[in-house]
Motif scaffolding. Structure first.
Motif, mmCIF file in Angstrom:
data_model
loop_
_atom_site.group_PDB
_atom_site.id
_atom_site.type_symbol
_atom_site.label_atom_id
_atom_site.label_comp_id
_atom_site.label_asym_id
_atom_site.label_seq_id
_atom_site.Cartn_x
_atom_site.Cartn_y
_atom_site.Cartn_z
ATOM 1 N N ARG A 49 36.725 8.875 -40.326
ATOM 2 C CA ARG A 49 35.436 8.184 -40.448
ATOM 3 C C ARG A 49 34.697 8.602 -41.711
ATOM 4 O O ARG A 49 34.211 7.758 -42.478
ATOM 5 N N ASN A 50 34.621 9.894 -41.967
ATOM 6 C CA ASN A 50 33.893 10.385 -43.137
ATOM 7 C C ASN A 50 34.603 10.042 -44.442
ATOM 8 O O ASN A 50 33.957 9.791 -45.467
ATOM 9 N N THR A 51 35.939 10.034 -44.409
ATOM 10 C CA THR A 51 36.704 9.625 -45.597
ATOM 11 C C THR A 51 36.416 8.171 -45.932
ATOM 12 O O THR A 51 36.202 7.820 -47.103
ATOM 13 N N TYR A 52 36.409 7.341 -44.897
ATOM 14 C CA TYR A 52 36.110 5.916 -45.117
ATOM 15 C C TYR A 52 34.702 5.728 -45.661
ATOM 16 O O TYR A 52 34.499 4.969 -46.629
ATOM 17 N N LEU A 53 33.713 6.389 -45.064
ATOM 18 C CA LEU A 53 32.327 6.230 -45.503
ATOM 19 C C LEU A 53 32.145 6.695 -46.947
ATOM 20 O O LEU A 53 31.422 6.072 -47.729
ATOM 21 N N LEU A 54 32.819 7.800 -47.320
ATOM 22 C CA LEU A 54 32.746 8.274 -48.697
ATOM 23 C C LEU A 54 33.434 7.307 -49.650
ATOM 24 O O LEU A 54 32.910 6.984 -50.720
ATOM 25 N N SER A 55 34.617 6.826 -49.250
ATOM 26 C CA SER A 55 35.345 5.858 -50.071
ATOM 27 C C SER A 55 34.533 4.574 -50.236
ATOM 28 O O SER A 55 34.465 3.995 -51.330
ATOM 29 N N LEU A 56 33.906 4.118 -49.142
ATOM 30 C CA LEU A 56 33.083 2.911 -49.186
ATOM 31 C C LEU A 56 31.879 3.106 -50.098
ATOM 32 O O LEU A 56 31.522 2.202 -50.868
ATOM 33 N N PHE A 57 31.272 4.284 -50.030
ATOM 34 C CA PHE A 57 30.129 4.602 -50.903
ATOM 35 C C PHE A 57 30.542 4.514 -52.372
ATOM 36 O O PHE A 57 29.858 3.888 -53.192
ATOM 37 N N ILE A 58 31.666 5.123 -52.699
ATOM 38 C CA ILE A 58 32.132 5.142 -54.096
ATOM 39 C C ILE A 58 32.533 3.739 -54.545
ATOM 40 O O ILE A 58 32.220 3.315 -55.662
ATOM 41 N N LYS A 70 27.198 -0.395 -32.638
ATOM 42 C CA LYS A 70 25.949 -0.377 -33.400
ATOM 43 C C LYS A 70 25.886 0.850 -34.306
ATOM 44 O O LYS A 70 25.504 0.753 -35.480
ATOM 45 N N HIS A 71 26.283 2.019 -33.793
ATOM 46 C CA HIS A 71 26.247 3.254 -34.577
ATOM 47 C C HIS A 71 27.170 3.169 -35.794
ATOM 48 O O HIS A 71 26.798 3.602 -36.894
ATOM 49 N N ILE A 72 28.349 2.583 -35.619
ATOM 50 C CA ILE A 72 29.285 2.398 -36.726
ATOM 51 C C ILE A 72 28.657 1.532 -37.812
ATOM 52 O O ILE A 72 28.736 1.831 -39.010
ATOM 53 N N ASN A 73 28.009 0.441 -37.388
ATOM 54 C CA ASN A 73 27.363 -0.457 -38.355
ATOM 55 C C ASN A 73 26.236 0.239 -39.100
ATOM 56 O O ASN A 73 26.061 0.018 -40.306
ATOM 57 N N VAL A 74 25.485 1.074 -38.403
ATOM 58 C CA VAL A 74 24.398 1.812 -39.048
ATOM 59 C C VAL A 74 24.953 2.738 -40.130
ATOM 60 O O VAL A 74 24.423 2.794 -41.251
ATOM 61 N N LEU A 75 26.035 3.451 -39.830
ATOM 62 C CA LEU A 75 26.653 4.354 -40.809
ATOM 63 C C LEU A 75 27.185 3.577 -42.024
ATOM 64 O O LEU A 75 26.999 3.994 -43.176
ATOM 65 N N ILE A 76 27.847 2.456 -41.757
ATOM 66 C CA ILE A 76 28.373 1.624 -42.842
ATOM 67 C C ILE A 76 27.234 1.083 -43.704
ATOM 68 O O ILE A 76 27.307 1.080 -44.944
ATOM 69 N N ASN A 77 26.169 0.615 -43.044
ATOM 70 C CA ASN A 77 25.007 0.101 -43.776
ATOM 71 C C ASN A 77 24.378 1.184 -44.645
ATOM 72 O O ASN A 77 24.005 0.927 -45.794
ATOM 73 N N HIS A 78 24.244 2.385 -44.098
ATOM 74 C CA HIS A 78 23.691 3.491 -44.893
ATOM 75 C C HIS A 78 24.542 3.736 -46.140
ATOM 76 O O HIS A 78 24.010 3.929 -47.243
ATOM 77 N N SER A 79 25.843 3.727 -45.980
ATOM 78 C CA SER A 79 26.745 3.981 -47.104
ATOM 79 C C SER A 79 26.586 2.929 -48.193
ATOM 80 O O SER A 79 26.480 3.251 -49.383
ATOM 81 N N THR A 80 26.565 1.654 -47.794
ATOM 82 C CA THR A 80 26.476 0.574 -48.787
ATOM 83 C C THR A 80 25.068 0.454 -49.377
ATOM 84 O O THR A 80 24.916 0.170 -50.572
#
Length: 390
Positions: free
Chosen positions: A9-18, A131-141
């Motif tokens: 999960r954290n790898t994806y969120l970091l990759s998505l952020f970058i 919902k929590h997954i979407n919140v994390l993804i939204n924060h990253s983007t």
């Protein structure tokens, strides 16, 4: 949460952020870049239309392929296509080549939609987890968009077209992260035989016609494009009418991102699933009122008030589509909803273009806001009257 799941999960969120940071870095000055390449305003409009064309053509097929093959593969493909597009844009000044570049960019965007998002949504144990997954993804983007859009114009002043080199390095780093650190768990529900999987997904997609709440959710998402396109394509016109100078546009872009981040934080803390009519009515009141105001400070205040329910409503619609969808075809459903939204977007822009030859643009805006409000409230009523089918 297991250690492997947490790492994924954290790898994806970091990759998505970058990835998103790399993607939006040139966005604030895209028009300037194309003008410096010798393109006219008409050329730029045509070039950008190739992005929308590719998104419409490839959005649903990409989601379908994600369900059949691999979420990770489609995410990697999206990064590679974005890298190709940005490299072409960096090295070419020719109109046809730039059209191809934007078309590839559209393919990348379509491939990204519903790729690794779907991986985590499939494995969510409840609506709250979705919902929590979407919140994390939204924060990253949103945070990456704020940083990338905020500094992009400043970097461009110093390094010009070489800004794409920074984007390419970031894209490569994002690809490395997801390729070597992200290790997806096998989906035990997915047959190993692609032909059998293809047949099962087709059968599952046919069942969508019986899922009334899912159909209505997708329709609501499509209707929402009326207000989305109206604001984000033409907000600069309204701000200029209120005597805001172009020098403020960069700050306004940052302000919009900050409001979106605030909206995402509110969305994470409160339940808005039963408040769709309330959000639609507030979108109508604040946006419509802003068009009647002559004072620029009050106008800006109303726009800020409009953007809060706007972002909350958008987040809730996305979650509704995901939770009403079968886990087996969630990527296909997400891509289908995005395809419909893209088609509606094009139609809305065409309608505005045609009406603008006969009507005042302010009147067109008012009509569009009313149409969005009435259609949305009607569809929400149908949504609420249909019991959810598990």
């Amino acid at each position: 949460m297991t250690k492997e799941k947490y790492l994924n999960r954290n790898t994806y969120l970091l990759s998505l952020f970058i990835y998103n940071l790399a993607r939006v870095l040139p966005h604030a000055i895209l028009t300037v870049i194309l003008l410096n390449k010798g393109m006219s305003i008409s050329d730029i409009a045509v070039i950008q239309s190739f992005f929308m064309l590719a998104a419409i053509i490839f959005e649903f097929p990409s989601g379908f392929l994600t369900d059949i093959w691999s979420e990770k593969f489609m995410y990697q493909l999206s990064l590679i296509l974005l890298g190709i597009s940005y490299f072409i844009t960096m090295v070419s000044n020719k109109f046809p080549i730039l059209c191809i570049s934007w078309f590839i960019y559209g393919m990348s965007s379509a491939s990204m939609s519903g790729s690794l998002d779907s991986y985590f949504i499939r494995r969510a144990k409840s609506d709250e987890e979705i919902k929590h997954i979407n919140v994390l993804i939204n924060h990253s983007t949103l945070y990456s968009g704020l940083i990338g859009g905020g500094i992009g114009s400043f970097i461009y002043k110093e390094i010009n077209i070489k800004i794409y080199i920074i984007s390419l390095v970031l894209i490569f780093f994002s690809l490395i992260l997801i390729t070597f650190i992200f290790h997806p768990q096998k989906n035990i529900e997915k047959p190993s035989n692609n032909f059998e999987n293809f047949h099962n997904i087709i059968n599952d997609l046919k069942q969508i016609t019986k899922q009334h709440r899912l159909i209505i959710s997708i329709a609501l998402y499509g209707v929402f494009e009326i207000i989305t396109q109206l604001f984000f394509q033409f907000w600069q016109i309204n701000f200029l009418k209120q005597h805001f100078t172009k020098a403020y546009f960069g700050l306004l872009y940052i302000l919009f991102q900050v409001i979106a981040i605030l909206g995402n934080s509110l969305f994470s803390k409160f339940d808005f699933s039963k408040k769709l009519p309330f959000l639609v009515v507030n979108i109508f009141i604040f946006y419509f009122s802003s068009l009647l105001i002559k004072n620029k400070i009050l106008f800006l205040f109303l726009i800020i008030l409009f953007l809060l329910p706007f972002n909350l409503y958008n987040n809730q619609l996305v979650v509704n589509i995901q939770k009403e969808s079968s886990n087996k075809i969630v990527a296909s459903v997400i891509s289908l909803s995005e395809t419909i939204s893209s088609i509606v977007s094009v139609i809305i822009l065409w309608i505005i273009g045609i009406l603008n030859n006969h009507l005042n643009f302010l009147l067109i805006e008012k009509i569009m806001i009313l149409i969005f409000t009435l259609l949305s409230l009607m569809l929400i009523k149908f949504y609420s009257s249909n019991e959810r089918k598990n």
